[in-house]
Design an enzyme around this catalytic site. Structure first.
Site, PDB file in Angstrom:
ATOM      1  N   CYS A   1      49.079  49.723  40.423  1.00 15.12           N
ATOM      2  CA  CYS A   1      48.274  50.123  39.248  1.00 15.12           C
ATOM      3  C   CYS A   1      46.698  49.522  39.469  1.00 15.12           C
ATOM      4  CB  CYS A   1      48.814  49.889  37.902  1.00 15.12           C
ATOM      5  SG  CYS A   1      49.959  50.789  37.381  1.00 15.12           S
TER       6      CYS A   1
ATOM      7  N   ARG B   1      52.808  48.155  44.131  1.00 11.01           N
ATOM      8  CA  ARG B   1      52.597  46.629  44.103  1.00 11.01           C
ATOM      9  C   ARG B   1      53.833  45.820  44.743  1.00 11.01           C
ATOM     10  NH1 ARG B   1      48.326  42.823  43.998  1.00 11.01           N
ATOM     11  NH2 ARG B   1      49.564  40.742  43.052  1.00 11.01           N
TER      12      ARG B   1
ATOM     13  N   ASP C   1      51.607  44.509  29.573  1.00 11.07           N
ATOM     14  CA  ASP C   1      52.190  46.017  29.911  1.00 11.07           C
ATOM     15  C   ASP C   1      52.165  46.669  28.583  1.00 11.07           C
ATOM     16  OD1 ASP C   1      52.081  45.165  32.485  1.00 11.07           O
ATOM     17  OD2 ASP C   1      54.205  45.197  32.949  1.00 11.07           O
TER      18      ASP C   1
ATOM     19  N   ILE D   1      45.100  38.575  31.217  1.00 13.88           N
ATOM     20  CA  ILE D   1      45.681  38.632  32.607  1.00 13.88           C
ATOM     21  C   ILE D   1      44.981  39.546  33.551  1.00 13.88           C
ATOM     22  CG2 ILE D   1      47.991  39.218  33.440  1.00 13.88           C
ATOM     23  CD1 ILE D   1      48.377  37.223  31.362  1.00 13.88           C
TER      24      ILE D   1
ATOM     25  N   ARG E   1      56.359  56.890  37.258  1.00 12.86           N
ATOM     26  CA  ARG E   1      56.681  55.588  37.904  1.00 12.86           C
ATOM     27  C   ARG E   1      57.399  54.469  36.976  1.00 12.86           C
ATOM     28  NH1 ARG E   1      52.175  52.205  39.017  1.00 12.86           N
ATOM     29  NH2 ARG E   1      53.657  50.733  39.589  1.00 12.86           N
TER      30      ARG E   1
ATOM     31  N   ARG F   1      43.730  42.258  41.761  1.00  5.02           N
ATOM     32  CA  ARG F   1      45.299  41.637  41.993  1.00  5.02           C
ATOM     33  C   ARG F   1      45.334  41.171  43.505  1.00  5.02           C
ATOM     34  NH1 ARG F   1      49.346  46.215  39.850  1.00  5.02           N
ATOM     35  NH2 ARG F   1      50.467  44.324  39.169  1.00  5.02           N
ATOM     36  N   PRO F   2      44.810  39.907  43.742  1.00  2.00           N
ATOM     37  CA  PRO F   2      44.950  39.394  45.240  1.00  2.00           C
ATOM     38  C   PRO F   2      46.501  38.773  45.238  1.00  2.00           C
ATOM     39  CG  PRO F   2      43.913  37.829  43.392  1.00  2.00           C
ATOM     40  CD  PRO F   2      44.131  39.159  42.667  1.00  2.00           C
ATOM     41  N   VAL F   3      46.857  38.520  46.363  1.00  2.00           N
ATOM     42  CA  VAL F   3      48.146  37.907  46.679  1.00  2.00           C
ATOM     43  C   VAL F   3      48.128  36.364  47.188  1.00  2.00           C
ATOM     44  CG1 VAL F   3      49.394  40.160  47.029  1.00  2.00           C
ATOM     45  CG2 VAL F   3      47.854  39.012  49.018  1.00  2.00           C
ATOM     46  N   ASP F   4      47.126  35.890  46.959  1.00  2.00           N
ATOM     47  CA  ASP F   4      46.705  34.514  47.364  1.00  2.00           C
ATOM     48  C   ASP F   4      47.908  33.354  46.887  1.00  2.00           C
ATOM     49  OD1 ASP F   4      45.694  34.786  45.016  1.00  2.00           O
ATOM     50  OD2 ASP F   4      44.210  33.324  45.275  1.00  2.00           O
TER      51      ASP F   4
ATOM     52  N   LYS G   1      62.209  48.833  35.109  1.00  2.00           N
ATOM     53  CA  LYS G   1      61.700  48.638  36.329  1.00  2.00           C
ATOM     54  C   LYS G   1      61.320  47.649  36.961  1.00  2.00           C
ATOM     55  CE  LYS G   1      57.012  49.816  36.741  1.00  2.00           C
ATOM     56  NZ  LYS G   1      56.141  48.939  37.719  1.00  2.00           N
ATOM     57  N   ASN G   2      60.703  46.455  36.302  1.00  2.00           N
ATOM     58  CA  ASN G   2      60.070  45.325  36.826  1.00  2.00           C
ATOM     59  C   ASN G   2      61.329  44.240  37.038  1.00  2.00           C
ATOM     60  OD1 ASN G   2      57.666  46.454  36.683  1.00  2.00           O
ATOM     61  ND2 ASN G   2      56.771  45.267  35.092  1.00  2.00           N
TER      62      ASN G   2
HETATM   63  C1  UD1 Z   1      56.188  44.962  39.285  1.00  2.00           C
HETATM   64  C2  UD1 Z   1      56.008  44.151  38.309  1.00  2.00           C
HETATM   65  O1  UD1 Z   1      56.812  43.422  37.738  1.00  2.00           O
HETATM   66  N1  UD1 Z   1      54.719  44.019  37.998  1.00  2.00           N
HETATM   67  C3  UD1 Z   1      54.355  43.297  36.621  1.00  2.00           C
HETATM   68  C4  UD1 Z   1      53.838  41.784  37.267  1.00  2.00           C
HETATM   69  O2  UD1 Z   1      52.612  42.197  38.144  1.00  2.00           O
HETATM   70  P1  UD1 Z   1      52.203  41.006  39.138  1.00  2.00           P
HETATM   71  O3  UD1 Z   1      53.368  40.080  39.625  1.00  2.00           O
HETATM   72  O4  UD1 Z   1      51.597  41.669  40.388  1.00  2.00           O
HETATM   73  O5  UD1 Z   1      51.221  40.081  38.109  1.00  2.00           O
HETATM   74  P2  UD1 Z   1      51.092  38.561  38.197  1.00  2.00           P
HETATM   75  O6  UD1 Z   1      51.797  38.001  37.222  1.00  2.00           O
HETATM   76  O7  UD1 Z   1      51.147  37.969  39.667  1.00  2.00           O
HETATM   77  O8  UD1 Z   1      49.377  38.404  38.050  1.00  2.00           O
HETATM   78  C5  UD1 Z   1      49.086  37.485  36.881  1.00  2.00           C
HETATM   79  C6  UD1 Z   1      47.533  37.306  37.098  1.00  2.00           C
HETATM   80  O9  UD1 Z   1      47.551  36.355  38.356  1.00  2.00           O
HETATM   81  C7  UD1 Z   1      46.625  36.864  39.333  1.00  2.00           C
HETATM   82  N2  UD1 Z   1      47.287  36.729  40.606  1.00  2.00           N
HETATM   83  C8  UD1 Z   1      48.619  36.917  40.852  1.00  2.00           C
HETATM   84  C9  UD1 Z   1      48.872  36.692  42.255  1.00  2.00           C
HETATM   85  C10 UD1 Z   1      48.191  36.300  43.116  1.00  2.00           C
HETATM   86  O10 UD1 Z   1      48.344  35.889  44.364  1.00  2.00           O
HETATM   87  N3  UD1 Z   1      46.798  35.813  42.774  1.00  2.00           N
HETATM   88  C11 UD1 Z   1      46.376  36.022  41.383  1.00  2.00           C
HETATM   89  O11 UD1 Z   1      45.154  35.731  41.239  1.00  2.00           O
HETATM   90  C12 UD1 Z   1      46.450  38.503  38.926  1.00  2.00           C
HETATM   91  O12 UD1 Z   1      45.425  38.811  39.532  1.00  2.00           O
HETATM   92  C13 UD1 Z   1      46.852  38.560  37.729  1.00  2.00           C
HETATM   93  O13 UD1 Z   1      45.444  37.997  36.905  1.00  2.00           O
HETATM   94  O14 UD1 Z   1      53.505  41.031  36.388  1.00  2.00           O
HETATM   95  C14 UD1 Z   1      52.294  41.619  35.494  1.00  2.00           C
HETATM   96  C15 UD1 Z   1      51.962  40.414  34.383  1.00  2.00           C
HETATM   97  O15 UD1 Z   1      53.014  40.375  33.454  1.00  2.00           O
HETATM   98  C16 UD1 Z   1      52.568  42.591  34.927  1.00  2.00           C
HETATM   99  O16 UD1 Z   1      51.499  43.303  34.305  1.00  2.00           O
HETATM  100  C17 UD1 Z   1      53.256  43.834  35.822  1.00  2.00           C
HETATM  101  O17 UD1 Z   1      53.652  44.989  35.401  1.00  2.00           O
HETATM  102  C1  PEP Z   2      51.075  47.038  36.223  1.00  2.00           C
HETATM  103  C2  PEP Z   2      52.417  47.642  36.621  1.00  2.00           C
HETATM  104  O1  PEP Z   2      53.187  47.872  37.551  1.00  2.00           O
HETATM  105  P1  PEP Z   2      52.399  47.393  39.034  1.00  2.00           P
HETATM  106  O2  PEP Z   2      52.855  45.791  38.923  1.00  2.00           O
HETATM  107  O3  PEP Z   2      53.837  47.782  39.839  1.00  2.00           O
HETATM  108  O4  PEP Z   2      51.451  47.966  39.315  1.00  2.00           O
HETATM  109  C3  PEP Z   2      53.479  47.837  35.140  1.00  2.00           C
HETATM  110  O5  PEP Z   2      54.593  48.095  35.253  1.00  2.00           O
HETATM  111  O6  PEP Z   2      52.597  47.972  34.326  1.00  2.00           O
END
Ligand code: UD1
Ligand code: PEP
Length: 431
Positions: free
Chosen positions: A126, A102, A316, A338, A408, A131-134, A22-23
């Site tokens: 989830c 997400r 995960d 994480i 999902r 989960r910010p996007v900064d 999926k990811n």
């Molecule tokens: C669809 C997908 O592939 N989802 C995966 C992806 O989520 P996702 O890409 O959302 O996770 P990230 O690796 O970005 O997050 C890692 C850490 O960085 C923080 N963070 C991230 C982005 C940001 O702009 N600011 C910030 O602070 C997050 O809150 C978290 O604490 O990787 C995660 C970590 O392996 C997995 O659990 C999710 O399943």
């Molecule tokens: C957290 C997960 O997915 P998403 O990043 O889409 O929320 C996940 O695949 O475990």
């Protein structure tokens, strides 16, 4: 809403075919926005998240063709999809679509790179932390975009295109690294990504982008270099096998005992989870066919784990491993580094009689000799499947509610477990 009924106590024996990840499938599908030619993806899993992304891409104008089943293909073979973003008709990704998943926020990178402007709702996904996007927005700003947040939307503009730059992540981020790869692929000049995520799904996206004409080196290491090109073209790519699905079924076998071949699973992708499973008492044998997982006779040993970016123990798989540890012959400490709120399964696992207490960013699990079936419900994907793992070993009946979380990320879960001897059935139409 569907429910899943599990009657525990059966060891698992047989073959489980591992689906495409999926990811990996989600960012690969999003990459189709970078070209006006057709991107053909093979081994795409049949999942609710894939269907949702198809709707989001369709809204931008992507034509989607799902190839029919080929002679000899079984239900469990992944699907082949053609995605063609010849004309992007809408650069807005609306709240009602993006808030459910997400990864859909990642469309911001290709839309901006190709169209010079876009408006994308801030994401959902989830419930496992804030989960910010900064970091993702920082990537686009470093490449020369201006970003404004207005009414819950990120409005990104780069009228003169994106320019290569150095991007250094303060923390490893999978989504941030995907964003950097897709945006920089069409930027002018070289981009260097420092402290990049090394997850296999990053490597898969980079491989596919390179097939589309991108010039990316170093994916899978901490430093990735991207030399931007003016245009990308169509390509054909097969989605890599799902390491989280493989790890989940390996933990299910470790939990129930038995002997299962995880067909198509790759041991090298399991990273930290491989050793943890061995230490817990499972026997794992990798071959060209996949990964054979066995636990016969010996009990489950307690193992301490701490989640970490790849190649560490994946977050995960944390919930699933916690489920396994509820039956260990002693105490284990499970530390989540994480996501700050990824312990929603603790309360639900306790319904089976598990003994777990939280201690800051860790859960201490005191293994118990037996679990008992119970009605349970989870609020996220991996937490839901951890309840299925507990249910497989519990005495009596468990009803897992809110199955849409499972749908999902786990393709044909009840079928895959059922053909290995588990008593698992889907009950349609209940809340
Ligand atoms: C669809 C997908 O592939 N989802 C995966 C992806 O989520 P996702 O890409 O959302 O996770 P990230 O690796 O970005 O997050 C890692 C850490 O960085 C923080 N963070 C991230 C982005 C940001 O702009 N600011 C910030 O602070 C997050 O809150 C978290 O604490 O990787 C995660 C970590 O392996 C997995 O659990 C999710 O399943
Ligand atoms: C957290 C997960 O997915 P998403 O990043 O889409 O929320 C996940 O695949 O475990």
């Amino acid at each position: 809403m569907d429910r899943i009924r599990v009657v525990g106590g059966q060891p698992l024996h047989g073959i489980i075919r591992i689906s495409g990840a999926k990811n990996a499938a989600l960012p690969l599908m999003i990459a189709s926005l970078l070209t006006d030619e057709t991107l053909t993806l093979e081994n795409v899993p049949r999942l609710a998240d894939v269907n949702m992304l198809v709707r989001i891409l369709g809204n931008h104008g992507v034509d989607y063709t799902l190839k029919g089943k080929r002679p000899g293909e079984e239900l469990q073979s992944g699907q082949t999809v053609d995605l063609r973003a010849e004309h992007i008709v809408d650069t807005t990704a609306p709240y009602d679509l993006v808030s459910r998943m997400r990864a859909s926020f990642w469309v911001i990178a290709p839309l901006l790179a190709r169209m010079g402007a876009c408006k994308v709702s801030l994401p959902g996904g989830c419930a496992i932390g804030t989960r910010p996007v900064d970091f993702l927005l920082m990537v686009l700003e470093r490449l020369g975009a201006t970003i404004a947040i207005e009414n819950g939307y990120a409005i990104a503009k780069a009228p003169r295109g994106l320019r290569g730059a150095e991007i250094s992540f303060p923390k490893v981020t999978v989504g941030g690294t995907h964003t950097a790869l897709m945006a920089a692929a069409l930027a002018d000049g070289r981009t260097t990504v420092l402290n990049a995520a090394r997850e296999p799904e990053i490597v898969d996206l980079a491989d596919c982008l390179n097939k589309m004409g991108a010039r990316i080196t170093g994916a899978g290491t901490e430093t990735i270099e991207i030399d931007g090109v003016a245009k990308l073209h169509g390509a054909r790519h097969s989605v890599l096998p799902d390491r989280i699905e493989a790890g989940t079924y390996a933990m299910a076998v470790a939990m129930t005992g038995g002997d299962v071949m995880l067909e198509g699973a790759r041991a090298d992708l399991l990273s930290g989870a491989f050793e943890a499973l061995q230490q817990a008492g499972a026997r794992l044998d990798a071959s060209d066919e996949g990964l054979r997982v066995r636990r016969n006779g010996n009990g489950i040993s307690p193992v301490d784990i701490s989640t970490a970016p790849f190649p560490g123990f994946p977050t995960d798989l944390q919930a699933q491993f916690m489920a396994l540890m509820t039956r260990a012959s002693g105490a284990s400490r499970i530390t989540e580094t994480i996501f700050e709120n990824r312990f929603m399964h603790v309360g639900e696992l306790s319904r089976f009689g598990a003994k777990i207490r939280l201690d800051g960013d860790a859960a201490i699990v005191d293994g118990v000799p037996k679990l008992q079936g119970a009605p349970v419900m989870a609020t996220d994907l991996r937490a839901s499947v951890s309840l299925v793992i507990a249910a497989l070993a519990a005495e009596g009946e468990t009803m897992v509610n809110r199955v849409y979380h499972l749908d999902r990320g786990f393709e044909h879960l009840e079928h895959k477990l059922g053909q290995c001897g588990a008593v698992v059935e889907r009950i349609s139409g209940h809340g």
